[in-house]
Design a protein around this motif. Structure first.
Motif, mmCIF file in Angstrom:
data_model
loop_
_atom_site.group_PDB
_atom_site.id
_atom_site.type_symbol
_atom_site.label_atom_id
_atom_site.label_comp_id
_atom_site.label_asym_id
_atom_site.label_seq_id
_atom_site.Cartn_x
_atom_site.Cartn_y
_atom_site.Cartn_z
ATOM 1 N N GLY A 216 51.799 -39.781 -9.494
ATOM 2 C CA GLY A 216 52.603 -40.268 -10.599
ATOM 3 C C GLY A 216 54.031 -39.784 -10.448
ATOM 4 O O GLY A 216 54.276 -38.576 -10.327
ATOM 5 N N ALA A 217 54.990 -40.701 -10.405
ATOM 6 C CA ALA A 217 56.400 -40.328 -10.304
ATOM 7 C C ALA A 217 56.895 -39.807 -11.645
ATOM 8 O O ALA A 217 56.494 -40.294 -12.703
ATOM 9 C CB ALA A 217 57.234 -41.521 -9.849
ATOM 10 N N GLU A 218 57.770 -38.817 -11.603
ATOM 11 C CA GLU A 218 58.291 -38.225 -12.836
ATOM 12 C C GLU A 218 59.418 -39.087 -13.395
ATOM 13 O O GLU A 218 60.584 -38.702 -13.431
ATOM 14 C CB GLU A 218 58.767 -36.803 -12.562
ATOM 15 C CG GLU A 218 57.647 -35.831 -12.244
ATOM 16 C CD GLU A 218 56.674 -35.678 -13.399
ATOM 17 O OE1 GLU A 218 57.106 -35.757 -14.568
ATOM 18 O OE2 GLU A 218 55.478 -35.481 -13.136
ATOM 19 N N LEU A 219 59.037 -40.287 -13.813
ATOM 20 C CA LEU A 219 59.958 -41.243 -14.406
ATOM 21 C C LEU A 219 59.304 -41.856 -15.629
ATOM 22 O O LEU A 219 58.071 -41.859 -15.731
ATOM 23 C CB LEU A 219 60.287 -42.365 -13.415
ATOM 24 C CG LEU A 219 61.137 -42.030 -12.181
ATOM 25 C CD1 LEU A 219 61.009 -43.142 -11.157
ATOM 26 C CD2 LEU A 219 62.593 -41.837 -12.589
ATOM 27 N N MET A 259 64.377 -40.464 -6.309
ATOM 28 C CA MET A 259 63.353 -39.429 -6.469
ATOM 29 C C MET A 259 62.933 -38.917 -5.096
ATOM 30 O O MET A 259 62.702 -39.698 -4.164
ATOM 31 C CB MET A 259 62.140 -40.004 -7.202
ATOM 32 C CG MET A 259 62.459 -40.687 -8.520
ATOM 33 S SD MET A 259 63.248 -39.599 -9.730
ATOM 34 C CE MET A 259 61.932 -38.393 -9.982
ATOM 35 N N SER A 263 58.720 -34.101 -2.731
ATOM 36 C CA SER A 263 58.105 -33.591 -3.964
ATOM 37 C C SER A 263 57.118 -34.588 -4.567
ATOM 38 O O SER A 263 56.701 -34.420 -5.704
ATOM 39 C CB SER A 263 59.189 -33.271 -4.992
ATOM 40 O OG SER A 263 59.774 -34.465 -5.506
ATOM 41 N N ALA A 266 58.573 -36.172 -7.722
ATOM 42 C CA ALA A 266 58.624 -35.375 -8.949
ATOM 43 C C ALA A 266 60.014 -34.808 -9.208
ATOM 44 O O ALA A 266 60.315 -34.413 -10.335
ATOM 45 C CB ALA A 266 57.613 -34.228 -8.882
ATOM 46 N N THR A 465 49.082 -42.722 -17.918
ATOM 47 C CA THR A 465 49.967 -41.571 -18.092
ATOM 48 C C THR A 465 51.325 -41.958 -18.645
ATOM 49 O O THR A 465 52.091 -41.095 -19.078
ATOM 50 C CB THR A 465 50.180 -40.872 -16.743
ATOM 51 O OG1 THR A 465 50.842 -41.790 -15.843
ATOM 52 C CG2 THR A 465 48.870 -40.435 -16.131
ATOM 53 N N ARG A 467 53.653 -42.969 -16.795
ATOM 54 C CA ARG A 467 54.576 -42.810 -15.675
ATOM 55 C C ARG A 467 54.293 -43.869 -14.615
ATOM 56 O O ARG A 467 53.155 -44.306 -14.463
ATOM 57 C CB ARG A 467 54.419 -41.426 -15.043
ATOM 58 C CG ARG A 467 54.687 -40.267 -15.974
ATOM 59 C CD ARG A 467 54.448 -38.951 -15.254
ATOM 60 N NE ARG A 467 53.061 -38.828 -14.815
ATOM 61 C CZ ARG A 467 52.621 -37.918 -13.952
ATOM 62 N NH1 ARG A 467 53.469 -37.076 -13.399
ATOM 63 N NH2 ARG A 467 51.352 -37.862 -13.625
ATOM 64 N N GLU A 469 53.141 -45.154 -11.167
ATOM 65 C CA GLU A 469 52.173 -44.563 -10.242
ATOM 66 C C GLU A 469 52.336 -45.181 -8.867
ATOM 67 O O GLU A 469 52.429 -46.409 -8.714
ATOM 68 C CB GLU A 469 50.757 -44.750 -10.772
ATOM 69 C CG GLU A 469 50.538 -43.958 -12.064
ATOM 70 C CD GLU A 469 49.152 -44.128 -12.663
ATOM 71 O OE1 GLU A 469 48.416 -45.044 -12.215
ATOM 72 O OE2 GLU A 469 48.825 -43.360 -13.579
#
Length: 475
Positions: A216-219, A259, A263, A266, A465, A467, A469
């Motif tokens: 899951g990307a932190e967006l 991004m 990471s 993330a 979530t 976010r 994915e």
């Protein structure tokens, strides 16, 4: 219910090394010849940790019992994939009649002490499947189970001590379910007036069958006008995720976010408004080094115009803004003729006079004023539901044309060789990934550094979530 000690042992050592637990058959007739043939046919493609190439007719019979019950409930293919994924992770598709982990029983290792049912009920595949589906529907209301990461959905239902146990089995489950659905009779009540019930999607084949990563990307959700690209912004050897937002931004300008690939998307490398005003569906975006300074630039093309925004200035300075020779559609950038300059590749995928996908290339050395050769008529039939990407598939330093199709619950990939003037296919592949609507973006890039293009699928919104994915399939 939970994947406890048995799963940990199975992840650390081959499943065949564990002592077999007592189990009972899943179907009244036992294992059929058809089940054995299906297992033999699937075995070379199976890649999961638990079952993988140890699959047998007995496992297929148990999967068939699950799929049959899902269909009786009137649920679709994704529900069957979720259930079979869970059963693979929990029991390796064995209907355990004697508890080996606390009081866990059956295909889903459900526990009587946790309210799943009586022991005699939990070893009945129909009851056990219903119990799983009931929990799935309850914990994912309003159809939330229809989208998002399969592993995360299974974990929420099962509440396992090992939440990472499910995702590695999802691809095997998709292969099994797709094969069983092609041979399954349509349940009563769904035989007429429902093309969805009778459709049999193409079987997964070729590359892109093994999941490299699912994160899951932190967006936040990527709704509205967004486009995505993969490019190594910080030059660390890993592709980063570039998000271009053309409209609806706070600044009123085209904005860009990057991004970090190391990471797992993330960490944010850059977020900024660019020197461009709003852009829309008429524009196509490329991220590439236009001027050879080592920085990735943002190149925005529409039919008749190209604008290049300087990456070295953090996209605050325009390097080029020029009208081009006439082309039918917005294009993407690639060095088509190997002269070290990026050319503009315009691909018309639908409504062409030849009824084939057509390609025209404008020469970057002429600032897109001159065509490179004549119009190319490819071997690919024109269609409304396809997209294109450019990637050097066979490492001959020429950008090949990748056609991405979405239909029947499958993603298809067909690659046309640039060296053959796009008349010869390098590969035709069908994956188990369903990217059938605007929630999904598909990209081609070498995600794992093995010098082979991989398929990267992003579900931009509508995930459990909230976010985006990102799922990467090995090429």
């Amino acid at each position: 219910m939970a994947v406890l000690t048995a799963v940990l042992l199975c992840v650390q050592a081959p499943a065949a090394s564990a002592a077999p637990a007592a189990s009972t058959r899943c179907l009244p007739g036992g294992v059929s010849t058809a089940d054995q043939l299906i297992a033999e046919g699937l075995r070379p493609s199976m890649t999961g940790r638990r079952l993988g190439r140890l699959i047998s007719g007995r496992h297929i019979a148990c999967a068939r019992a699950i799929v049959d019950q899902v269909l009786r409930r009137g649920l679709d293919q994704r529900a069957a994939v979720l259930a079979v994924t869970t059963a693979i992770a929990e029991s390796t598709l064995n209907n355990h009649s004697v508890a080996t982990d606390h009081d866990s029983l059956g295909l889903f290792q459900q526990r009587p002490s946790q309210g799943w049912g009586r022991p005699d009920q939990l070893v009945d595949p129909r009851y056990a499947t219903d119990a799983f589906l009931n929990a799935m529907l309850r914990k994912h209301p309003r159809g939330a189970w229809l989208t998002g990461d399969i592993g995360a959905i299974c974990q929420r239902v099962q509440n396992s001590a090992f939440p990472g146990a499910y995702a590695p089995e999802a691809l095997d489950a998709q292969l099994i379910v797709a094969t069983l659905l092609r041979s399954a009779p349509v349940p009563a009540g769904r035989r007429s007036g429902s093309s969805r019930a009778t459709a049999r999607p193409a079987a997964p084949a070729g590359p892109f069958q093994r999941i490299l990563a699912a994160v899951g990307a932190e967006l936040g959700p990527l709704t509205g006008r967004h486009d995505l690209a993969l490019a190594d912004w910080n030059r660390d050897g890993r592709p980063d995720l570039v998000v271009v937002t053309g409209t609806g931004t706070v600044t009123g300008k085209t904005e860009i976010r990057i991004m970090d690939g190391v990471s797992n998307f993330a960490a944010m490398l850059l977020t900024t408004a660019t020197a461009l005003g709003p852009t829309d569906d008429r524009h196509a975006y490329s991220v590439a080094d236009w001027n050879g300074d080592g920085w990735l630039d943002l190149i925005v093309a529409q039919a008749g115009r190209v604008t290049v925004v300087d990456g070295a200035s953090r996209f605050q300075r325009v390097l080029l803004d020029t009208a081009t020779a006439p082309i039918a559609t917005a294009g993407r950038m690639a060095d088509w003729n190997g002269d070290g300059r990026l050319d503009l590749v315009s691909v018309q995928t639908a409504r062409t006079s030849s009824r084939k996908v057509e390609v025209r290339v404008l020469d970057g050395a002429s600032l897109f004023q001159q065509p490179l050769g004549s119009l190319l008529t490819t071997a690919e039939p024109a269609a409304d539901d396809v997209e294109f990407r450019l990637a050097d598939w066979n490492a001959d330093r020429r950008p090949d044309l990748v056609i991405l199709g979405r239909s029947g619950g499958r993603t298809t990939i067909r690659v046309l060789d640039a060296a053959s003037q796009l008349r010869r296919y390098l590969v035709k592949a069908t994956t188990a990934y369903d990217a059938a609507d605007e929630r999904h973006t598909l990209m081609i890039d070498d995600a794992d550094g093995d010098r082979r293009p991989d398929l990267v699928a992003v579900q931009k919104f509508g995930t459990p979530t909230g976010r985006p994915e990102v799922t990467t399939f090995a090429g």
